[in-house]
Design a protein around this motif. Structure first.
Motif, short mmCIF file in Angstrom:
data_model
loop_
_atom_site.label_atom_id
_atom_site.label_comp_id
_atom_site.label_asym_id
_atom_site.label_seq_id
_atom_site.Cartn_x
_atom_site.Cartn_y
_atom_site.Cartn_z
N ARG A 245 0.82 -1.22 0.00
CA ARG A 245 0.00 0.00 0.00
C ARG A 245 0.85 1.27 0.00
NH1 ARG A 245 -5.51 0.60 1.18
NH2 ARG A 245 -5.71 -1.59 1.62
N ASP A 246 1.99 1.23 0.67
CA ASP A 246 2.84 2.42 0.79
C ASP A 246 4.00 2.42 -0.20
OD1 ASP A 246 4.25 0.35 1.93
OD2 ASP A 246 4.84 1.47 3.72
N GLU B 110 5.64 5.42 -5.97
CA GLU B 110 4.89 5.51 -7.23
C GLU B 110 5.56 4.71 -8.34
OE1 GLU B 110 2.89 8.75 -10.28
OE2 GLU B 110 4.08 9.50 -8.60
N ARG C 285 -3.04 8.18 -4.03
CA ARG C 285 -3.10 7.47 -2.76
C ARG C 285 -3.90 8.33 -1.79
NH1 ARG C 285 0.98 4.01 -2.13
NH2 ARG C 285 2.26 5.31 -3.48
N THR D 24 -5.54 11.85 4.70
CA THR D 24 -5.22 12.68 3.55
C THR D 24 -5.78 14.09 3.73
OG1 THR D 24 -5.20 10.77 2.08
CG2 THR D 24 -5.47 12.93 1.04
N VAL E 72 -5.74 3.18 -3.24
CA VAL E 72 -4.61 3.53 -4.09
C VAL E 72 -5.05 3.19 -5.51
CG1 VAL E 72 -2.20 3.06 -4.67
CG2 VAL E 72 -2.94 2.98 -2.27
#
Length: 180
Positions: free
Chosen positions: A47-48, A51, A78, A83, A152
């Protein structure tokens, strides 16, 4: 799990169609010109992941898709519960709008709903990890990633300016919120 619910645009309470099989979802959406498919990557990045790592994991799919559509760029979006600016961004996505180019998204992680308004019907498409959706230019739609989003996505653009919406001014998105 991916799913599709279709409603008459004057009856938000009762779905006409409910599907959970991705093949049947793709068939139903193809009738209105929307592309929906599942991608199976050999490796799903964390997930992290950076890019570049996410783009590389899906490079064969992206190259083919970008060649087919003439798209010039792809990036990674993401969005999570922390966020900054999500509430404001969510507001603009929740209003019915169109685009001058296809809106193409692939869900790497998480989920979100693309809700389309076509020919007197509302199509609520729940996209989950592994789903690609391509909403053709000019189709009125809105998107909901939820109040506490966690997704994502790969985004594919033809226009170098990226995501540009033309709002319809309709209140239909208020009458047809994404279903949980």
């Amino acid at each position: 799990m991916s799913r599709l619910r279709v409603y008459a645009d004057d009856n938000p309470g009762t779905p006409i169609v409910q599907l959970g099989d991705p093949v049947r979802i793709a068939m139903e959406l193809s009738a209105i010109g929307v592309r929906f498919e599942r991608w199976d990557a050999p490796v799903v990045p964390p997930r992290d992941a950076a890019e570049a790592e996410v783009l590389e994991a899906y490079r064969p799919y992206l190259d083919q898709l970008m060649g087919e559509t003439g798209a010039g760029s792809a990036d990674v979006l993401r969005v999570g519960p922390q966020t900054q600016g999500w509430a404001q961004a969510r507001g603009k996505y929740l209003s019915e709008h169109t685009h001058s180019e296809d809106e193409v998204r692939f869900f790497v992680h998480g989920q979100g709903d693309f809700i389309l308004h076509v020919n007197g019907r509302v199509y609520d498409v729940r996209c989950t990890a592994g789903d690609l959706i391509s909403v053709p230019a000019g189709i009125p739609h809105w998107f909901d990633g939820g109040e506490t989003p966690d997704f994502v996505t790969l985004r594919i653009f033809t226009n170098p300016d990226g995501w540009i919406a033309q709002y319809t001014g309709s209140d239909i998105a208020v009458r047809f919120p994404a279903e949980a």
